[in-house]
Motif scaffolding. Structure first.
Motif, mmCIF file in Angstrom:
data_model
loop_
_atom_site.group_PDB
_atom_site.id
_atom_site.type_symbol
_atom_site.label_atom_id
_atom_site.label_comp_id
_atom_site.label_asym_id
_atom_site.label_seq_id
_atom_site.Cartn_x
_atom_site.Cartn_y
_atom_site.Cartn_z
ATOM 1 N N ILE A 229 -5.968 -2.373 6.672
ATOM 2 C CA ILE A 229 -6.887 -3.622 6.633
ATOM 3 C C ILE A 229 -7.538 -3.474 5.219
ATOM 4 O O ILE A 229 -7.594 -5.130 4.525
ATOM 5 N N GLN A 230 -8.195 -3.385 4.928
ATOM 6 C CA GLN A 230 -8.689 -2.790 3.716
ATOM 7 C C GLN A 230 -7.430 -3.546 2.584
ATOM 8 O O GLN A 230 -7.945 -4.114 1.916
ATOM 9 N N MET B 88 -4.919 -5.633 2.721
ATOM 10 C CA MET B 88 -5.010 -6.636 3.283
ATOM 11 C C MET B 88 -6.222 -7.548 2.905
ATOM 12 O O MET B 88 -6.205 -8.237 1.704
ATOM 13 N N ASP B 89 -7.117 -7.363 2.812
ATOM 14 C CA ASP B 89 -8.718 -7.310 2.107
ATOM 15 C C ASP B 89 -9.169 -7.792 0.920
ATOM 16 O O ASP B 89 -9.260 -8.502 0.927
ATOM 17 N N ASP B 90 -8.718 -6.634 0.838
ATOM 18 C CA ASP B 90 -8.685 -6.287 -1.051
ATOM 19 C C ASP B 90 -8.247 -7.306 -1.927
ATOM 20 O O ASP B 90 -8.226 -8.047 -3.075
ATOM 21 N N LYS C 3 -6.928 -10.212 -0.693
ATOM 22 C CA LYS C 3 -6.873 -11.272 -0.432
ATOM 23 C C LYS C 3 -8.018 -11.575 -1.294
ATOM 24 O O LYS C 3 -8.059 -12.974 -1.725
ATOM 25 N N ALA C 4 -8.732 -10.654 -1.268
ATOM 26 C CA ALA C 4 -10.036 -10.995 -2.207
ATOM 27 C C ALA C 4 -9.994 -11.010 -3.462
ATOM 28 O O ALA C 4 -10.960 -11.053 -4.444
ATOM 29 N N SER D 28 -9.036 -8.487 -5.641
ATOM 30 C CA SER D 28 -10.346 -6.834 -5.692
ATOM 31 C C SER D 28 -8.750 -6.042 -6.439
ATOM 32 O O SER D 28 -7.696 -5.801 -5.250
ATOM 33 N N TYR E 298 -3.264 2.085 2.817
ATOM 34 C CA TYR E 298 -3.495 1.009 2.299
ATOM 35 C C TYR E 298 -2.559 0.050 1.187
ATOM 36 O O TYR E 298 -3.005 -0.953 1.340
ATOM 37 N N GLY F 111 -0.759 -2.809 3.361
ATOM 38 C CA GLY F 111 -1.412 -3.923 3.937
ATOM 39 C C GLY F 111 -1.771 -4.558 2.735
ATOM 40 O O GLY F 111 -1.454 -6.162 2.734
ATOM 41 N N ARG F 112 -1.757 -3.976 1.078
ATOM 42 C CA ARG F 112 -1.776 -4.853 0.153
ATOM 43 C C ARG F 112 -0.167 -5.613 -0.287
ATOM 44 O O ARG F 112 -0.422 -6.857 -0.532
ATOM 45 N N ALA G 138 -0.064 -8.345 2.717
ATOM 46 C CA ALA G 138 -0.654 -9.638 2.132
ATOM 47 C C ALA G 138 0.079 -10.181 0.700
ATOM 48 O O ALA G 138 -0.137 -11.892 1.035
#
Length: 102
Positions: free
Chosen positions: A24-25, A27-29, A31-32, A34, A44, A47-48, A51
Motif C-alpha cells: 500500500i505504501q 502504491m501511495d508513494d 500516486k503522490a 514521491s 513495496y 505496489g509501485r 500503481a
C-alpha cells in the motif's frame, strides 16, 4: 518480478509473502509522485508497479475517450447546420460543467 504474477520468480514459484503495508505504501508513494526510499521490499516495489500499471491504463483509456469525443464532435459539426451545431456544443459544454471528469 514485472510479470503480473505478484511475488513470483520466472518459474511461477512464490518467492515470499506480500507485506500489505509495504504494498500500500508503494502504491501511495507512486500516486503522490514521491520517489521510492533507498531500501525497498518486493511488496513495496510491487505496489509501485501496480500503481504505475493502473495509471498507464487509465491514461490510455482517457486518451481513447478524448479521441472518440473529438471524432464524434467532428461528425456532428459536418452534419449539422452552424446554428444547430452551436446549440449542440452549448448543451454538451453545459453537461460537462455539471459532470466533473466527463
Amino acid at each position: 518480478m514485472g510479470d503480473n504474477n505478484g511475488l513470483r520468480d520466472e518459474t511461477g514459484a512464490l518467492i515470499g509473502g506480500l507485506i500489505v503495508f509495504d504494498y500500500i505504501q508503494g502504491m501511495d508513494d507512486f500516486k503522490a509522485g514521491s520517489p521510492p526510499p533507498n531500501d525497498t521490499s518486493p511488496s513495496y516495489d510491487l505496489g509501485r508497479q501496480r500503481a504505475a500499471e493502473e495509471a498507464a491504463s487509465k491514461a490510455e483509456f482517457n486518451n481513447w475517450m478524448k479521441r472518440r469525443d473529438e471524432e464524434a464532435d467532428a461528425r456532428m459539426k459536418a452534419l449539422l447546420p452552424p446554428a444547430a451545431y452551436a446549440e449542440y456544443r452549448a448543451k454538451v459544454d453545459e453537461i460537462r460543467k455539471q459532470t466533473p471528469g466527463a
